[in-house]
Design a protein around this motif. Structure first.
Motif, PDB file in Angstrom:
ATOM      1  N   GLY A  86       0.536 -63.623  34.892  1.00  0.00           N
ATOM      2  CA  GLY A  86       0.714 -62.836  36.110  1.00  0.00           C
ATOM      3  C   GLY A  86       2.115 -62.973  36.686  1.00  0.00           C
ATOM      4  O   GLY A  86       2.734 -64.038  36.610  1.00  0.00           O
ATOM      5  N   GLU A  87       2.630 -61.920  37.248  1.00  0.00           N
ATOM      6  CA  GLU A  87       3.902 -61.914  37.958  1.00  0.00           C
ATOM      7  C   GLU A  87       3.622 -61.603  39.426  1.00  0.00           C
ATOM      8  O   GLU A  87       2.513 -61.265  39.822  1.00  0.00           O
ATOM      9  CB  GLU A  87       4.836 -60.852  37.351  1.00  0.00           C
ATOM     10  N   ASP A  88       4.650 -61.702  40.261  1.00  0.00           N
ATOM     11  CA  ASP A  88       4.486 -61.330  41.665  1.00  0.00           C
ATOM     12  C   ASP A  88       3.979 -59.898  41.762  1.00  0.00           C
ATOM     13  O   ASP A  88       4.537 -58.985  41.159  1.00  0.00           O
ATOM     14  CB  ASP A  88       5.826 -61.453  42.407  1.00  0.00           C
ATOM     15  N   GLY A  89       2.893 -59.711  42.497  1.00  0.00           N
ATOM     16  CA  GLY A  89       2.338 -58.378  42.681  1.00  0.00           C
ATOM     17  C   GLY A  89       1.309 -57.988  41.642  1.00  0.00           C
ATOM     18  O   GLY A  89       0.708 -56.917  41.741  1.00  0.00           O
ATOM     19  N   SER A  90       1.092 -58.830  40.617  1.00  0.00           N
ATOM     20  CA  SER A  90       0.071 -58.520  39.621  1.00  0.00           C
ATOM     21  C   SER A  90      -1.314 -58.586  40.263  1.00  0.00           C
ATOM     22  O   SER A  90      -1.620 -59.504  41.012  1.00  0.00           O
ATOM     23  CB  SER A  90       0.136 -59.524  38.464  1.00  0.00           C
ATOM     24  N   ARG A  91      -2.167 -57.582  39.959  1.00  0.00           N
ATOM     25  CA  ARG A  91      -3.499 -57.565  40.563  1.00  0.00           C
ATOM     26  C   ARG A  91      -4.398 -56.624  39.763  1.00  0.00           C
ATOM     27  O   ARG A  91      -3.932 -55.861  38.922  1.00  0.00           O
ATOM     28  CB  ARG A  91      -3.420 -57.083  42.021  1.00  0.00           C
ATOM     29  N   ILE A 138      -0.514 -58.097  20.018  1.00  0.00           N
ATOM     30  CA  ILE A 138      -0.280 -57.001  20.964  1.00  0.00           C
ATOM     31  C   ILE A 138       0.345 -57.636  22.194  1.00  0.00           C
ATOM     32  O   ILE A 138      -0.247 -58.524  22.811  1.00  0.00           O
ATOM     33  CB  ILE A 138      -1.571 -56.277  21.366  1.00  0.00           C
ATOM     34  N   THR A 139       1.542 -57.217  22.553  1.00  0.00           N
ATOM     35  CA  THR A 139       2.202 -57.720  23.758  1.00  0.00           C
ATOM     36  C   THR A 139       2.443 -56.556  24.703  1.00  0.00           C
ATOM     37  O   THR A 139       3.003 -55.520  24.304  1.00  0.00           O
ATOM     38  CB  THR A 139       3.527 -58.424  23.424  1.00  0.00           C
ATOM     39  N   VAL A 140       1.991 -56.713  25.942  1.00  0.00           N
ATOM     40  CA  VAL A 140       2.153 -55.702  26.988  1.00  0.00           C
ATOM     41  C   VAL A 140       3.249 -56.189  27.925  1.00  0.00           C
ATOM     42  O   VAL A 140       3.106 -57.231  28.567  1.00  0.00           O
ATOM     43  CB  VAL A 140       0.832 -55.486  27.750  1.00  0.00           C
ATOM     44  N   GLY A 141       4.368 -55.437  27.997  1.00  0.00           N
ATOM     45  CA  GLY A 141       5.549 -55.941  28.688  1.00  0.00           C
ATOM     46  C   GLY A 141       6.200 -57.007  27.829  1.00  0.00           C
ATOM     47  O   GLY A 141       6.011 -57.075  26.613  1.00  0.00           O
ATOM     48  N   GLY A 142       6.983 -57.898  28.457  1.00  0.00           N
ATOM     49  CA  GLY A 142       7.576 -58.994  27.706  1.00  0.00           C
ATOM     50  C   GLY A 142       8.614 -58.539  26.706  1.00  0.00           C
ATOM     51  O   GLY A 142       8.929 -57.354  26.576  1.00  0.00           O
ATOM     52  N   TYR A 143       9.189 -59.477  25.963  1.00  0.00           N
ATOM     53  CA  TYR A 143      10.246 -59.215  24.989  1.00  0.00           C
ATOM     54  C   TYR A 143      11.373 -58.387  25.623  1.00  0.00           C
ATOM     55  O   TYR A 143      11.911 -57.456  25.025  1.00  0.00           O
ATOM     56  CB  TYR A 143       9.705 -58.516  23.747  1.00  0.00           C
ATOM     57  N   GLY A 144      11.714 -58.719  26.865  1.00  0.00           N
ATOM     58  CA  GLY A 144      12.790 -58.018  27.553  1.00  0.00           C
ATOM     59  C   GLY A 144      12.375 -56.757  28.274  1.00  0.00           C
ATOM     60  O   GLY A 144      13.170 -56.166  29.003  1.00  0.00           O
ATOM     61  N   ALA A 145      11.129 -56.321  28.094  1.00  0.00           N
ATOM     62  CA  ALA A 145      10.643 -55.115  28.772  1.00  0.00           C
ATOM     63  C   ALA A 145      10.125 -55.475  30.164  1.00  0.00           C
ATOM     64  O   ALA A 145       9.586 -56.559  30.386  1.00  0.00           O
ATOM     65  CB  ALA A 145       9.527 -54.457  27.963  1.00  0.00           C
ATOM     66  N   ALA A 146      10.278 -54.548  31.111  1.00  0.00           N
ATOM     67  CA  ALA A 146       9.753 -54.755  32.462  1.00  0.00           C
ATOM     68  C   ALA A 146       8.226 -54.700  32.438  1.00  0.00           C
ATOM     69  O   ALA A 146       7.622 -54.081  31.541  1.00  0.00           O
ATOM     70  CB  ALA A 146      10.298 -53.682  33.395  1.00  0.00           C
ATOM     71  N   PRO A 147       7.555 -55.349  33.394  1.00  0.00           N
ATOM     72  CA  PRO A 147       6.092 -55.239  33.467  1.00  0.00           C
ATOM     73  C   PRO A 147       5.655 -53.786  33.599  1.00  0.00           C
ATOM     74  O   PRO A 147       6.338 -52.961  34.212  1.00  0.00           O
ATOM     75  CB  PRO A 147       5.743 -56.044  34.723  1.00  0.00           C
ATOM     76  N   VAL A 148       4.502 -53.459  33.008  1.00  0.00           N
ATOM     77  CA  VAL A 148       3.943 -52.114  33.082  1.00  0.00           C
ATOM     78  C   VAL A 148       2.545 -52.205  33.668  1.00  0.00           C
ATOM     79  O   VAL A 148       1.979 -53.295  33.797  1.00  0.00           O
ATOM     80  CB  VAL A 148       3.929 -51.440  31.698  1.00  0.00           C
ATOM     81  N   ASP A 149       1.973 -51.059  34.023  1.00  0.00           N
ATOM     82  CA  ASP A 149       0.685 -51.018  34.706  1.00  0.00           C
ATOM     83  C   ASP A 149      -0.332 -50.202  33.915  1.00  0.00           C
ATOM     84  O   ASP A 149       0.014 -49.345  33.106  1.00  0.00           O
ATOM     85  CB  ASP A 149       0.837 -50.390  36.101  1.00  0.00           C
ATOM     86  N   GLY A 158       2.277 -56.850  35.708  1.00  0.00           N
ATOM     87  CA  GLY A 158       1.726 -55.528  35.937  1.00  0.00           C
ATOM     88  C   GLY A 158       0.361 -55.578  36.594  1.00  0.00           C
ATOM     89  O   GLY A 158      -0.204 -56.651  36.826  1.00  0.00           O
ATOM     90  N   SER A 159      -0.182 -54.405  36.871  1.00  0.00           N
ATOM     91  CA  SER A 159      -1.459 -54.290  37.581  1.00  0.00           C
ATOM     92  C   SER A 159      -2.350 -53.263  36.908  1.00  0.00           C
ATOM     93  O   SER A 159      -1.875 -52.384  36.179  1.00  0.00           O
ATOM     94  CB  SER A 159      -1.206 -53.874  39.041  1.00  0.00           C
ATOM     95  N   GLY A 160      -3.659 -53.386  37.180  1.00  0.00           N
ATOM     96  CA  GLY A 160      -4.614 -52.387  36.732  1.00  0.00           C
ATOM     97  C   GLY A 160      -4.952 -52.427  35.263  1.00  0.00           C
ATOM     98  O   GLY A 160      -5.446 -51.440  34.716  1.00  0.00           O
ATOM     99  N   HIS A 161      -4.741 -53.567  34.591  1.00  0.00           N
ATOM    100  CA  HIS A 161      -5.023 -53.652  33.161  1.00  0.00           C
ATOM    101  C   HIS A 161      -6.510 -53.894  32.911  1.00  0.00           C
ATOM    102  O   HIS A 161      -7.220 -54.446  33.755  1.00  0.00           O
ATOM    103  CB  HIS A 161      -4.218 -54.786  32.529  1.00  0.00           C
TER     104      HIS A 161
END
Length: 324
Positions: free
Chosen positions: A292-297, A237-248, A270-273
């Protein structure tokens, strides 16, 4: 363990192979060791998967215990159910066996009926006996060789091929004469078995992803997922990645994930996972990969059992074990 992840009471334990124990927030604990986990009793209501047994107590063949695959009561595909769903709806997966990759591109809940399972493998039935073993009539794709392998493993981590006979994984060996209980991968992508596959269910992993989440506000609930050739630093299971933008705000809960070459679950930004009440076992590189990316929390990891990971020869000094 990923920017913003709410972890409490980190504790280093002495022992071989740089064992790490991390108690995770709220009501439960995850104990991670480099390559394995001290098994904990499941929290109340936690989904665990026991190997099916027959009346004599012996392991039962998957042919007798697997959920139905196709036919009456089973949809043509999970992807078709997702594609037909309105944003914000609940998609219920009947208790069937699904051999596909599902892309979730809209906010929704994908909920499994008890017994629903996604596998990244296919049943292979065409085998030819040679003087060195039994060769497959089909071939596997070349592996993605990312990652650093542990010393003395002959670069095992660069081979993503997986073979299961009656639900039991076979051991990968070098060379072209595998013994019983093992398989070899030939240069042309042919799988060679060391024992006669007749009268057995042989499954070979052919897909990297079980689910790719490319939308925010998605919940995956109650599934069994196994068999994946996903490379290191990505997950079945991949959340975001593979060319997709981060999601929340993606939640994975109450699921049993196992037997992926890379990570079982990878969240990339992304945030709130939330990752709660799951069992993550036999990830070739990692049980849980958090990037984590910038702004991930505001990531929550709680009440999970993470055990018996780093099975495919990755170097724990590079990146392998239970959770990163």
């Amino acid at each position: 363990a990923g920017a913003g992840t709410r972890l409490t009471r980190p504790r280093w334990l002495a022992g071989a192979a740089a064992r790490v124990a991390v108690w995770v927030a709220l009501l439960g604990a995850v104990m991670v060791l480099a390559g394995s986990l001290l098994e904990l009793p499941a929290p109340p209501g936690h989904l665990t998967a026991a190997r099916p047994t027959n009346a004599a107590g012996a392991s039962a063949s998957p042919a007798a215990t697997d959920p139905p695959e196709g036919g009456a009561g089973c949809p043509a595909s999970l992807q078709a159910l997702v594609d037909a769903a309105a944003p914000g709806s609940v998609v219920t997966a009947p208790a069937c066996l699904y051999r596909e990759t599902v892309v979730i591109d809209r906010p929704l809940t994908l909920r499994a009926e008890p017994g629903a399972e996604i596998r990244g493998s296919e049943r292979w039935t065409s085998w030819t006996q040679t003087d060195a073993g039994w060769d497959s009539g089909l071939t596997v794709e070349a592996s993605d060789p990312r990652g650093t392998c542990a010393a003395g493993t002959a670069d095992r981590c660069h081979v993503a091929a997986q073979v299961f006979v009656d639900g039991t994984p076979l051991r990968y060996v070098l060379g072209d004469r595998p013994p019983a209980g093992a398989f070899a991968l030939l240069a042309d992508g042919v799988i060679r078995l060391g024992a006669d596959p007749a009268a057995h269910a042989v499954e070979v992993s052919t897909r990297q992803l079980w689910v790719h989440v490319t939308a925010s506000d998605v919940t995956i609930d109650g599934f069994v997922m196994r068999h994946s050739t996903v490379p290191a630093q990505a997950g079945g299971i991949t959340v975001g990645g593979y060319g997709a933008a981060p999601v929340d705000r993606v939640t994975v809960r109450g699921s049993n994930l196992s037997d992926a070459h890379g990570a079982l679950l990878s969240i990339q930004g992304g945030s709130g996972h939330a990752v709660t009440g799951n069992t993550l076992e036999r990830g070739g590189q990692l049980g849980l990969h958090l990037s984590g990316e910038d702004g991930s929390r505001d990531w929550l990891v709680a009440r999970n059992i993470i055990r018996d990971n780093a099975t495919d020869g990755f170097d724990v000094g590079w990146e392998a074990g239970g959770l990163k």
